[in-house]
Write a protein that holds these residues in place. Sequence first.
Motif, mmCIF file in Angstrom:
data_model
loop_
_atom_site.group_PDB
_atom_site.id
_atom_site.type_symbol
_atom_site.label_atom_id
_atom_site.label_comp_id
_atom_site.label_asym_id
_atom_site.label_seq_id
_atom_site.Cartn_x
_atom_site.Cartn_y
_atom_site.Cartn_z
ATOM 1 N N TYR A 114 0.940 -1.450 0.001
ATOM 2 C CA TYR A 114 0.346 -0.432 0.175
ATOM 3 C C TYR A 114 0.678 1.122 -0.250
ATOM 4 O O TYR A 114 0.717 2.178 0.126
ATOM 5 C CB TYR A 114 -0.859 0.317 1.440
ATOM 6 C CG TYR A 114 -1.771 -0.852 1.095
ATOM 7 C CD1 TYR A 114 -2.886 -1.261 0.000
ATOM 8 C CD2 TYR A 114 -2.262 -1.664 2.160
ATOM 9 C CE1 TYR A 114 -3.594 -2.403 0.037
ATOM 10 C CE2 TYR A 114 -2.911 -3.485 2.222
ATOM 11 C CZ TYR A 114 -3.572 -3.334 1.179
ATOM 12 O OH TYR A 114 -4.427 -5.048 1.056
ATOM 13 N N ALA A 115 2.074 1.201 -0.402
ATOM 14 C CA ALA A 115 2.735 2.729 -0.417
ATOM 15 C C ALA A 115 3.850 2.378 -1.327
ATOM 16 O O ALA A 115 4.494 1.353 -1.679
ATOM 17 C CB ALA A 115 3.905 2.430 1.164
ATOM 18 N N ASP A 116 4.411 3.330 -2.089
ATOM 19 C CA ASP A 116 5.312 3.335 -3.426
ATOM 20 C C ASP A 116 5.861 5.073 -2.331
ATOM 21 O O ASP A 116 7.122 4.254 -2.931
ATOM 22 C CB ASP A 116 4.716 4.083 -4.317
ATOM 23 C CG ASP A 116 3.609 3.088 -4.911
ATOM 24 O OD1 ASP A 116 3.692 1.749 -4.679
ATOM 25 O OD2 ASP A 116 2.300 3.634 -5.456
ATOM 26 N N LYS A 138 9.620 12.212 -14.181
ATOM 27 C CA LYS A 138 11.783 13.281 -13.515
ATOM 28 C C LYS A 138 11.825 12.036 -12.214
ATOM 29 O O LYS A 138 10.759 11.893 -11.984
ATOM 30 C CB LYS A 138 11.611 13.975 -13.039
ATOM 31 C CG LYS A 138 11.908 14.862 -14.323
ATOM 32 C CD LYS A 138 12.589 16.857 -13.642
ATOM 33 C CE LYS A 138 12.154 18.301 -14.675
ATOM 34 N NZ LYS A 138 12.885 18.705 -14.431
ATOM 35 N N SER A 139 13.135 11.571 -12.288
ATOM 36 C CA SER A 139 13.296 10.151 -11.593
ATOM 37 C C SER A 139 13.331 11.202 -9.999
ATOM 38 O O SER A 139 13.452 11.965 -9.961
ATOM 39 C CB SER A 139 14.462 9.945 -11.605
ATOM 40 O OG SER A 139 15.414 9.064 -10.251
ATOM 41 N N LEU A 140 13.269 10.268 -9.039
ATOM 42 C CA LEU A 140 12.981 10.551 -7.554
ATOM 43 C C LEU A 140 14.782 10.203 -6.817
ATOM 44 O O LEU A 140 14.527 10.420 -6.013
ATOM 45 C CB LEU A 140 12.076 9.411 -7.277
ATOM 46 C CG LEU A 140 10.715 9.604 -7.161
ATOM 47 C CD1 LEU A 140 9.512 8.732 -6.484
ATOM 48 C CD2 LEU A 140 9.608 10.984 -6.831
ATOM 49 N N ARG A 141 15.430 9.716 -7.404
ATOM 50 C CA ARG A 141 16.553 9.931 -7.132
ATOM 51 C C ARG A 141 16.969 11.190 -6.486
ATOM 52 O O ARG A 141 17.323 12.243 -7.871
ATOM 53 C CB ARG A 141 17.774 9.348 -8.767
ATOM 54 C CG ARG A 141 18.826 8.876 -7.979
ATOM 55 C CD ARG A 141 20.021 8.427 -8.951
ATOM 56 N NE ARG A 141 19.133 7.110 -8.996
ATOM 57 C CZ ARG A 141 19.147 6.377 -11.196
ATOM 58 N NH1 ARG A 141 20.148 7.420 -11.726
ATOM 59 N NH2 ARG A 141 18.857 5.594 -11.288
ATOM 60 N N GLN A 151 11.753 1.136 -9.785
ATOM 61 C CA GLN A 151 10.897 0.584 -11.259
ATOM 62 C C GLN A 151 10.477 -1.106 -10.704
ATOM 63 O O GLN A 151 10.183 -1.741 -11.179
ATOM 64 C CB GLN A 151 10.901 1.185 -13.028
ATOM 65 C CG GLN A 151 11.485 2.173 -13.017
ATOM 66 C CD GLN A 151 11.633 2.903 -14.165
ATOM 67 O OE1 GLN A 151 12.307 2.186 -15.111
ATOM 68 N NE2 GLN A 151 10.956 3.509 -14.716
ATOM 69 N N ASN A 152 11.968 -1.604 -10.052
ATOM 70 C CA ASN A 152 12.384 -3.064 -9.548
ATOM 71 C C ASN A 152 11.751 -3.669 -8.865
ATOM 72 O O ASN A 152 11.875 -4.039 -7.614
ATOM 73 C CB ASN A 152 13.726 -3.217 -9.748
ATOM 74 C CG ASN A 152 13.925 -2.579 -11.279
ATOM 75 O OD1 ASN A 152 13.639 -3.491 -12.079
ATOM 76 N ND2 ASN A 152 15.646 -2.560 -11.261
ATOM 77 N N LYS A 153 10.644 -2.551 -8.402
ATOM 78 C CA LYS A 153 9.881 -2.374 -6.497
ATOM 79 C C LYS A 153 11.404 -2.547 -5.760
ATOM 80 O O LYS A 153 11.388 -2.902 -4.272
ATOM 81 C CB LYS A 153 9.016 -4.300 -6.597
ATOM 82 C CG LYS A 153 8.222 -3.883 -7.604
ATOM 83 C CD LYS A 153 7.380 -2.454 -7.329
ATOM 84 C CE LYS A 153 5.749 -2.820 -8.090
ATOM 85 N NZ LYS A 153 5.154 -1.056 -7.737
ATOM 86 N N LYS A 154 12.658 -2.435 -5.685
ATOM 87 C CA LYS A 154 13.605 -2.166 -4.659
ATOM 88 C C LYS A 154 13.630 -1.198 -4.157
ATOM 89 O O LYS A 154 13.597 0.312 -4.254
ATOM 90 C CB LYS A 154 14.444 -2.014 -5.554
ATOM 91 C CG LYS A 154 16.143 -2.114 -4.387
ATOM 92 C CD LYS A 154 17.869 -2.257 -4.971
ATOM 93 C CE LYS A 154 18.911 -1.871 -4.271
ATOM 94 N NZ LYS A 154 20.278 -1.912 -4.863
ATOM 95 N N ILE A 155 13.588 -0.437 -2.679
ATOM 96 C CA ILE A 155 13.226 -0.181 -1.881
ATOM 97 C C ILE A 155 14.748 1.386 -1.979
ATOM 98 O O ILE A 155 15.501 0.340 -1.300
ATOM 99 C CB ILE A 155 12.833 0.040 -0.426
ATOM 100 C CG1 ILE A 155 11.609 -0.826 -0.211
ATOM 101 C CG2 ILE A 155 12.992 1.012 0.517
ATOM 102 C CD1 ILE A 155 11.452 -1.764 1.062
#
Length: 503
Positions: A114-116, A138-141, A151-155
Amino acid sequence: MVEKKKVVVFLPKPHKHDYHHAMPLSVLSTTSLIDRSKFDVQVFSATDRYDFESRLLKHAKDAVCFSVSCLTGYQIQNAIDMIQKVRKANPKLPIIWGGWHASILPQQTLESKYADIVVIGQGERTFAELTERLASGKSLRGLQGIAYKDQNKKIVFNKPRPFEDPNNFPPLPVDLINVEDFIDDRDELRELVYITSQGCPFDCGFCAEPLVFKRMWKGLSAKRVGEDLQKLVKKHDVGFVTFSDDNFFVSEKRVQEICKEIIKRNLNIKWGRVNGRTRQLINMKKETWELMRKSGCADILVGAESGMQEGLDLINKMTSIEDTVKLIELAREYDIEITPSLMVGLPFPSYKQAKSEAERNAITEKELNAILDMLDQAYPTKDYFEVLLFVFTPYPGNPLFQKSIDLGFKPPKKLEEWAFFDIEQQNLPWISDELYGKVQQLMDFIFPYSCNKYLQRHAKGLKPIHWIFHKTALFRWKHRFFAFPIEHKLLMLFRNVRSILRR
């Protein structure tokens, strides 16, 4: 004309059967820096004063993000319920979590489906920059102050954002809500909630504040406070202002200046529920106390915490039982009420040595009796406004959390489980159901009805019943008698029936 991007923010309700009646300060503050020329900001609070849910879902259909702000407990469940509905309306909508719980446990929060994105700590500038990036794709980096799933669901954890002076932020955007929906009643005065500072420089052993704000504190200037209050008080005919600061009294000079602003602007208000520390308040000058009285200070919320010096030392409160009593007597001289907030069930080392349930119960019984003894000393005529009593709640990130685990406390392992972790019932292994029952009886019945002002809070038409309750409560307090709580059960039955009839 370029169409504005829509941002939807939501403050969930605190308990299953309770709604928010106070202004949603946390979500208003986090939207204060958003560029309103680019974004259509929609703020919703779980209140029973308007149909927030249907309006929220309507706006979520074409929003660029949906944000929730939560404390630990039922707010999490209410947030999840709303997220499920929002995702039906807009399945790809980014879900942002902010507030205390997500800031304390960002990794665990992001492990939930439930969280992104999590905004960690102070959120004003972070949330504004985040909405810009989401709207532009834009990227959140590199965006300071967040953690997120890539995008790979890596935190991914970005660098923390430095704590910023709230004077750098614009006033709360109260135009985003109908303020009248959040006016409450306090002693027949129209009440509004306001906040003048962020953070706290102290490190009480039970508190999550040091983890979130790193023991930093910044307060709005007195002039800014005066300007904000003047607009709110005059426009909405406010008679009582509740300050929800975590520690209002860090700067005595600022306290004096705020009082002078209230007086100079002829606001003619009462103000209170303002949070302070015992030793701070005792050490304040007479001039400050006089200014507080003159400007309308009605009451102060003080973390008295424990009736045992051992308890105060355990939580690093840097005060004494004598200080608490002294403060209450001092405030009485200026007609200012002190509302002590207390707790039982602290994770004392002695619980480890307890070999039976009876020995554990004896420790909590001693702790509870010490609280009542202290209150007897401070309020011999029961002339208090209110007394708050809770069972100790172990929060992550502070010293008492690990001590609680050492005593057998098993913390929730995921976000959804924290939704059922409530300040009124934590299932601590060293706390008996009997103690929980006593705390509820004290909070619901004995403390309210023992107060010598008890009739001011109840319908005059039921005066004979309230008189009987008053005498019964005094008897129970005096004799520490909690068995056969018939009056408490009758009172709760009456409240439940009344609540059903009002729906």
